[in-house]
Design a protein around this motif. Structure first.
Motif, PDB file in Angstrom:
ATOM      1  N   MET A  62       0.827  -1.208   0.000  1.00 56.51           N
ATOM      2  CA  MET A  62       0.000   0.000   0.000  1.00 56.51           C
ATOM      3  C   MET A  62       0.866   1.265   0.000  1.00 56.51           C
ATOM      4  N   ARG A  63       2.022   1.186   0.643  1.00 56.63           N
ATOM      5  CA  ARG A  63       2.923   2.335   0.722  1.00 56.63           C
ATOM      6  C   ARG A  63       3.792   2.471  -0.543  1.00 56.63           C
ATOM      7  N   ASP A  64       4.404   1.355  -0.965  1.00 54.50           N
ATOM      8  CA  ASP A  64       5.376   1.382  -2.066  1.00 54.50           C
ATOM      9  C   ASP A  64       4.773   1.009  -3.417  1.00 54.50           C
ATOM     10  N   LYS A  65       3.528   0.547  -3.410  1.00 56.00           N
ATOM     11  CA  LYS A  65       2.776   0.173  -4.611  1.00 56.00           C
ATOM     12  C   LYS A  65       3.188  -1.159  -5.227  1.00 56.00           C
ATOM     13  N   ALA A  66       4.257  -1.811  -4.713  1.00 55.04           N
ATOM     14  CA  ALA A  66       4.648  -3.123  -5.249  1.00 55.04           C
ATOM     15  C   ALA A  66       5.563  -3.838  -4.257  1.00 55.04           C
ATOM     16  N   VAL A  67       5.429  -5.140  -4.205  1.00 54.24           N
ATOM     17  CA  VAL A  67       6.317  -6.008  -3.429  1.00 54.24           C
ATOM     18  C   VAL A  67       6.538  -7.273  -4.253  1.00 54.24           C
ATOM     19  N   MET A  68       7.796  -7.645  -4.388  1.00 55.56           N
ATOM     20  CA  MET A  68       8.121  -8.874  -5.113  1.00 55.56           C
ATOM     21  C   MET A  68       8.831  -9.836  -4.175  1.00 55.56           C
ATOM     22  N   ASP A  69       8.694 -11.114  -4.473  1.00 57.52           N
ATOM     23  CA  ASP A  69       9.411 -12.181  -3.766  1.00 57.52           C
ATOM     24  C   ASP A  69       9.120 -12.226  -2.276  1.00 57.52           C
ATOM     25  N   PHE A  70       7.865 -12.014  -1.918  1.00 55.55           N
ATOM     26  CA  PHE A  70       7.432 -12.176  -0.530  1.00 55.55           C
ATOM     27  C   PHE A  70       6.905 -13.601  -0.387  1.00 55.55           C
ATOM     28  N   ASP A  71       7.399 -14.325   0.629  1.00 54.02           N
ATOM     29  CA  ASP A  71       6.891 -15.681   0.826  1.00 54.02           C
ATOM     30  C   ASP A  71       6.220 -15.813   2.186  1.00 54.02           C
ATOM     31  N   ASN A  72       5.162 -16.602   2.180  1.00 56.62           N
ATOM     32  CA  ASN A  72       4.442 -16.909   3.411  1.00 56.62           C
ATOM     33  C   ASN A  72       3.707 -18.232   3.231  1.00 56.62           C
ATOM     34  N   ARG A  73       3.001 -18.632   4.273  1.00 52.16           N
ATOM     35  CA  ARG A  73       2.273 -19.901   4.235  1.00 52.16           C
ATOM     36  C   ARG A  73       0.773 -19.653   4.324  1.00 52.16           C
ATOM     37  N   TYR A  74       0.051 -20.474   3.597  1.00 50.22           N
ATOM     38  CA  TYR A  74      -1.408 -20.447   3.615  1.00 50.22           C
ATOM     39  C   TYR A  74      -1.901 -21.834   3.992  1.00 50.22           C
ATOM     40  N   ILE A  75      -3.153 -21.896   4.430  1.00 51.58           N
ATOM     41  CA  ILE A  75      -3.795 -23.172   4.737  1.00 51.58           C
ATOM     42  C   ILE A  75      -4.707 -23.520   3.561  1.00 51.58           C
ATOM     43  N   ARG A  76      -4.435 -24.666   2.946  1.00 50.44           N
ATOM     44  CA  ARG A  76      -5.256 -25.126   1.828  1.00 50.44           C
ATOM     45  C   ARG A  76      -6.633 -25.577   2.335  1.00 50.44           C
ATOM     46  N   LYS A  77      -7.554 -25.766   1.423  1.00 47.13           N
ATOM     47  CA  LYS A  77      -8.896 -26.224   1.771  1.00 47.13           C
ATOM     48  C   LYS A  77      -8.845 -27.566   2.494  1.00 47.13           C
ATOM     49  N   ASP A  78      -7.880 -28.432   2.093  1.00 43.00           N
ATOM     50  CA  ASP A  78      -7.758 -29.752   2.720  1.00 43.00           C
ATOM     51  C   ASP A  78      -6.977 -29.722   4.032  1.00 43.00           C
ATOM     52  N   GLY A  79      -6.593 -28.515   4.492  1.00 43.36           N
ATOM     53  CA  GLY A  79      -5.896 -28.373   5.774  1.00 43.36           C
ATOM     54  C   GLY A  79      -4.380 -28.403   5.679  1.00 43.36           C
ATOM     55  N   GLN A  80      -3.836 -28.749   4.529  1.00 43.98           N
ATOM     56  CA  GLN A  80      -2.387 -28.785   4.379  1.00 43.98           C
ATOM     57  C   GLN A  80      -1.832 -27.372   4.298  1.00 43.98           C
ATOM     58  N   VAL A  81      -0.589 -27.223   4.725  1.00 43.09           N
ATOM     59  CA  VAL A  81       0.103 -25.941   4.657  1.00 43.09           C
ATOM     60  C   VAL A  81       0.824 -25.860   3.310  1.00 43.09           C
ATOM     61  N   VAL A  82       0.693 -24.713   2.660  1.00 50.04           N
ATOM     62  CA  VAL A  82       1.357 -24.486   1.372  1.00 50.04           C
ATOM     63  C   VAL A  82       2.208 -23.221   1.491  1.00 50.04           C
ATOM     64  N   HIS A  83       3.433 -23.300   1.005  1.00 51.50           N
ATOM     65  CA  HIS A  83       4.332 -22.144   0.971  1.00 51.50           C
ATOM     66  C   HIS A  83       4.117 -21.428  -0.358  1.00 51.50           C
ATOM     67  N   LEU A  84       3.885 -20.112  -0.286  1.00 42.39           N
ATOM     68  CA  LEU A  84       3.638 -19.328  -1.488  1.00 42.39           C
ATOM     69  C   LEU A  84       4.681 -18.219  -1.634  1.00 42.39           C
ATOM     70  N   LEU A  85       5.033 -17.930  -2.880  1.00 39.33           N
ATOM     71  CA  LEU A  85       5.892 -16.812  -3.216  1.00 39.33           C
ATOM     72  C   LEU A  85       5.046 -15.820  -3.994  1.00 39.33           C
ATOM     73  N   TRP A  86       4.986 -14.574  -3.509  1.00 34.61           N
ATOM     74  CA  TRP A  86       4.084 -13.558  -4.046  1.00 34.61           C
ATOM     75  C   TRP A  86       4.814 -12.460  -4.797  1.00 34.61           C
TER      76      TRP A  86
END
Length: 188
Positions: A62-86
């Protein structure tokens, strides 16, 4: 829509993280039908341990208008953890945050295995006496390969001896344990 040809997930979310658009790649990455997610909060899918750093990334977009190569984890519908690169950006014109997420779980698993093997190598080739190294090896193996049966077997002049294993209720049959040409016991 050409975006739906992407294997990665593409999202368009408002400033409060309400999902306005989700590409068909979302189904492969997170297990949800994209239509199920419209109107929900993208942040509700973030792994609880990654909420703070994800919030910081949103603020940066929101401040810089862009972010690359940010990684975090999400919870899939089946409950598994997935690592994402944004890769994300903010569109003033549309008042939407646009983001592409790639599943990097296999890369994260490979990195973790590499770190584990390095730790094991440092212990095995270090100055510790074998009996002092065993607890460290067992701790590393228990945390890194939980859920699998394993044991450390030494080939001694009296025969094979189990030093430790992953499950005290599980004991391999040393009489029938196959040993390969390198003298390493092969467990199935």
């Amino acid at each position: 829509n050409e975006i739906d040809l992407l294997l990665d997930a593409f999202f368009a979310v408002s400033e409060d993280s309400t999902i306005h658009y989700a590409s068909s790649g979302v189904e492969m990455v997170l297990g949800y039908n994209p239509k199920q997610l419209i109107g929900t909060k993208l942040l509700d899918l973030v792994h609880p341990d990654d909420l703070r750093k994800t919030g910081n990334s949103v603020e940066q977009v929101m401040r810089d208008k862009a972010v690359m190569d940010f990684d975090n984890r999400y919870i899939r519908k089946d409950g598994q953890v997935v690592h994402l690169l944004w890769s994300t950006s903010w569109s003033d014109k549309h008042q939407l945050r646009l983001g592409v997420a790639r599943d990097i779980s296999r890369i994260k698993q490979a990195e973790a295995m590499q770190k584990t093997l390095l730790k094991i190598s440092e212990i095995v080739h270090g100055d510790l006496m074998p009996t002092a190294a065993y607890p460290q090896l067992q701790q590393i193996l228990n945390t890194q390969i939980s859920g699998l049966n394993y044991c450390l077997v030494l080939h001694r002049s009296q025969g094979l001896a189990v030093i430790f294993n992953s499950d005290t209720n599980w004991q391999p049959d040393l009489q029938t344990l196959p040993v390969n040409h390198a003298g390493i016991a092969e467990l199935t």
